[in-house]
Design a protein around this motif. Sequence first.
Motif, PDB file in Angstrom:
ATOM      1  N   ARG A   4       0.581  -1.200  -0.055  1.00 24.45           N
ATOM      2  CA  ARG A   4      -0.011  -0.297  -0.067  1.00 24.45           C
ATOM      3  C   ARG A   4       0.856   1.633  -0.106  1.00 24.45           C
ATOM      4  O   ARG A   4       1.838   1.290   1.364  1.00 24.45           O
ATOM      5  CB  ARG A   4      -0.962  -0.080   1.148  1.00 24.45           C
ATOM      6  CG  ARG A   4      -1.965  -1.282   1.131  1.00 24.45           C
ATOM      7  CD  ARG A   4      -3.160  -0.929   1.936  1.00 24.45           C
ATOM      8  NE  ARG A   4      -3.485   0.318   1.880  1.00 24.45           N
ATOM      9  CZ  ARG A   4      -4.475   0.359   2.029  1.00 24.45           C
ATOM     10  NH1 ARG A   4      -5.401  -0.538   1.314  1.00 24.45           N
ATOM     11  NH2 ARG A   4      -5.126   2.036   1.936  1.00 24.45           N
ATOM     12  N   ARG A   6       0.903   5.958  -0.423  1.00 25.11           N
ATOM     13  CA  ARG A   6       0.358   6.714  -0.478  1.00 25.11           C
ATOM     14  C   ARG A   6       1.679   7.958  -0.965  1.00 25.11           C
ATOM     15  O   ARG A   6       2.305   7.675  -0.946  1.00 25.11           O
ATOM     16  CB  ARG A   6       0.585   7.368   0.668  1.00 25.11           C
ATOM     17  CG  ARG A   6      -0.356   6.925   2.583  1.00 25.11           C
ATOM     18  CD  ARG A   6      -0.940   7.754   3.386  1.00 25.11           C
ATOM     19  NE  ARG A   6      -1.149   6.515   3.724  1.00 25.11           N
ATOM     20  CZ  ARG A   6      -0.942   5.991   5.335  1.00 25.11           C
ATOM     21  NH1 ARG A   6       0.274   6.727   5.910  1.00 25.11           N
ATOM     22  NH2 ARG A   6      -1.226   5.363   6.839  1.00 25.11           N
ATOM     23  N   GLU A  46      -4.133   7.129  -1.968  1.00 31.83           N
ATOM     24  CA  GLU A  46      -3.574   5.805  -1.145  1.00 31.83           C
ATOM     25  C   GLU A  46      -4.288   4.625  -2.343  1.00 31.83           C
ATOM     26  O   GLU A  46      -4.969   4.912  -2.769  1.00 31.83           O
ATOM     27  CB  GLU A  46      -4.437   5.024   0.008  1.00 31.83           C
ATOM     28  CG  GLU A  46      -4.255   5.716   1.035  1.00 31.83           C
ATOM     29  CD  GLU A  46      -4.294   5.583   2.673  1.00 31.83           C
ATOM     30  OE1 GLU A  46      -4.205   4.078   2.254  1.00 31.83           O
ATOM     31  OE2 GLU A  46      -4.576   5.628   3.873  1.00 31.83           O
ATOM     32  N   THR A  48      -2.533   0.948  -4.010  1.00 29.43           N
ATOM     33  CA  THR A  48      -1.702  -0.577  -4.310  1.00 29.43           C
ATOM     34  C   THR A  48      -0.888  -1.317  -5.503  1.00 29.43           C
ATOM     35  O   THR A  48      -1.073  -0.698  -6.798  1.00 29.43           O
ATOM     36  CB  THR A  48      -3.052  -1.750  -3.299  1.00 29.43           C
ATOM     37  OG1 THR A  48      -3.540  -0.650  -2.363  1.00 29.43           O
ATOM     38  CG2 THR A  48      -2.340  -3.106  -3.983  1.00 29.43           C
TER      39      THR A  48
END
Length: 63
Positions: A4, A6, A46, A48
């Motif tokens: 993940r 940001r 955010e 992935t």
Amino acid sequence: MTKRIRVENADTSDHKVVVQIWDKGIDSAPDNLVEEFELYQVQLKELTIWDSRYIVIKEVPKA
């Protein structure tokens, strides 16, 4: 492995940033653009990624 991430445009100017999410092509196929969006000033997103997905970040040229 899935990660993940940001991404933030922490700049307070009126310059925008474009974020592109790409999937790697399979068996010599070209990479595939999954999503593209702009990040405006002080905006956080955010995302992935994994072994076959990557992110490209670039500044939008002023018109």
